[in-house]
Design an enzyme around this catalytic site. Sequence first.
Site, mmCIF file in Angstrom:
data_model
loop_
_atom_site.group_PDB
_atom_site.id
_atom_site.type_symbol
_atom_site.label_atom_id
_atom_site.label_comp_id
_atom_site.label_asym_id
_atom_site.label_seq_id
_atom_site.Cartn_x
_atom_site.Cartn_y
_atom_site.Cartn_z
ATOM 1 N N HIS A 94 -8.665 1.189 -4.787
ATOM 2 C CA HIS A 94 -9.409 1.427 -3.637
ATOM 3 C C HIS A 94 -10.413 2.782 -2.946
ATOM 4 O O HIS A 94 -9.415 3.554 -2.592
ATOM 5 C CB HIS A 94 -8.561 0.511 -2.460
ATOM 6 C CG HIS A 94 -8.960 0.266 -0.926
ATOM 7 N ND1 HIS A 94 -9.426 0.046 -0.463
ATOM 8 C CD2 HIS A 94 -10.959 0.308 -1.282
ATOM 9 C CE1 HIS A 94 -9.986 0.002 0.544
ATOM 10 N NE2 HIS A 94 -10.688 0.012 0.307
ATOM 11 N N MET A 148 -11.856 4.528 -1.189
ATOM 12 C CA MET A 148 -12.548 5.380 0.410
ATOM 13 C C MET A 148 -13.587 6.163 -0.133
ATOM 14 O O MET A 148 -12.847 6.972 0.622
ATOM 15 C CB MET A 148 -11.692 4.674 1.115
ATOM 16 C CG MET A 148 -10.906 2.934 1.083
ATOM 17 S SD MET A 148 -9.768 2.983 2.983
ATOM 18 C CE MET A 148 -8.863 3.006 1.896
ATOM 19 N N HIS A 187 -1.062 -0.825 -3.908
ATOM 20 C CA HIS A 187 -2.480 -0.640 -3.889
ATOM 21 C C HIS A 187 -2.300 0.821 -3.848
ATOM 22 O O HIS A 187 -1.115 1.446 -3.321
ATOM 23 C CB HIS A 187 -2.928 -1.404 -2.562
ATOM 24 C CG HIS A 187 -4.072 -1.415 -1.846
ATOM 25 N ND1 HIS A 187 -4.677 -2.359 -2.576
ATOM 26 C CD2 HIS A 187 -4.774 -0.375 -1.392
ATOM 27 C CE1 HIS A 187 -6.083 -1.985 -1.647
ATOM 28 N NE2 HIS A 187 -5.734 -1.174 -0.407
ATOM 29 N N SER A 247 1.183 -1.277 0.392
ATOM 30 C CA SER A 247 0.059 -0.008 0.065
ATOM 31 C C SER A 247 0.973 0.654 0.060
ATOM 32 O O SER A 247 1.543 1.762 0.884
ATOM 33 C CB SER A 247 -0.894 -0.172 1.331
ATOM 34 O OG SER A 247 -1.851 1.284 0.898
ATOM 35 N N ASP A 270 -4.849 3.481 -1.815
ATOM 36 C CA ASP A 270 -5.713 4.167 -1.027
ATOM 37 C C ASP A 270 -6.233 5.629 -1.174
ATOM 38 O O ASP A 270 -5.563 6.073 -0.733
ATOM 39 C CB ASP A 270 -5.230 3.662 0.136
ATOM 40 C CG ASP A 270 -5.114 1.871 0.973
ATOM 41 O OD1 ASP A 270 -6.400 1.723 0.436
ATOM 42 O OD2 ASP A 270 -4.624 2.111 1.097
ATOM 43 N N MET A 277 -8.713 8.167 -0.116
ATOM 44 C CA MET A 277 -8.901 8.396 1.047
ATOM 45 C C MET A 277 -10.202 10.224 0.677
ATOM 46 O O MET A 277 -8.875 10.890 0.712
ATOM 47 C CB MET A 277 -8.353 8.156 2.157
ATOM 48 C CG MET A 277 -7.926 6.890 3.164
ATOM 49 S SD MET A 277 -7.133 6.973 4.349
ATOM 50 C CE MET A 277 -6.913 5.594 3.604
ATOM 51 N N MET A 300 -11.898 -5.842 4.670
ATOM 52 C CA MET A 300 -11.664 -5.387 5.600
ATOM 53 C C MET A 300 -11.334 -5.607 6.688
ATOM 54 O O MET A 300 -11.781 -6.489 7.103
ATOM 55 C CB MET A 300 -11.792 -3.501 5.114
ATOM 56 C CG MET A 300 -11.769 -3.051 4.261
ATOM 57 S SD MET A 300 -10.699 -2.629 3.777
ATOM 58 C CE MET A 300 -9.646 -1.432 4.752
ATOM 59 N N ASP A 329 -6.796 -6.011 3.543
ATOM 60 C CA ASP A 329 -6.931 -4.958 3.946
ATOM 61 C C ASP A 329 -6.897 -4.347 5.511
ATOM 62 O O ASP A 329 -8.058 -4.460 5.901
ATOM 63 C CB ASP A 329 -6.668 -3.897 2.844
ATOM 64 C CG ASP A 329 -5.822 -2.971 3.100
ATOM 65 O OD1 ASP A 329 -4.966 -2.798 3.486
ATOM 66 O OD2 ASP A 329 -6.762 -1.482 2.143
#
Length: 218
Positions: free
Chosen positions: A65, A67, A32, A7, A34, A36, A136, A175
């Site tokens: 990903h 989020m 990966h 990540s 993330d 957010m 998750m 994850d």
Amino acid sequence: MIHIAPSLLSADFTDLKTEIQSVSDAGADWLHLDIMDGHFVPNITFGPFIVEFCRKVTNLVLDVHLMIENPEKYIEAFVNAGADMISIHAETCPHIHRQIQFIKSLGVKAGVAVNPATGIDFLDYVIDDLDMVLFMTVNPGFSGQKFITPVLKKIDLFNQRYKHLLKKDFIIQVDGGVNAETCGMLTKRGVNCLVSGNYFFKHPNRKQAVEILRGGDI
């Protein structure tokens, strides 16, 4: 094949190109990312421009990903930036089937992520259209959290319910809190993609970290 997906959130952003290259050099094959938004999760990370930078400097699979709330507003931007896989959260998508179809229509793979306390009954209606389910094992928003062990029961339930439906190349990803102590519990349950942030980027030998996560040197 166990895919290892470090990540980027745990990398040193002052030397991002070198950090991304270290992922390839260590033998991992996914990166990966993330995303957010400070609304769905209590943190803000980065947008499509970082994904675009990653695409310019690596051939790794870019696993994005989301989020974020209202992911449908941003899916196309991340695909255009170079994403290979887009995962959206079940908790943010009242019309999740529509969003899965939209992702697929853009020529990339589609995943659905579920938080630790989210059930999986809804998958009955979308599993045939998915390439990946992301479990998750921490509450999303921060790296370095402790692995939530009860999620293992949910993975077991998933395997019991959907094993007969899954394509050979279907991805079961986890994850959160993935390290030398937890990876074996996951891979023996059929998890074939491990996201690792702190463990990978803080390991003194990142190649060895990949081997340990894959089960080659435990």
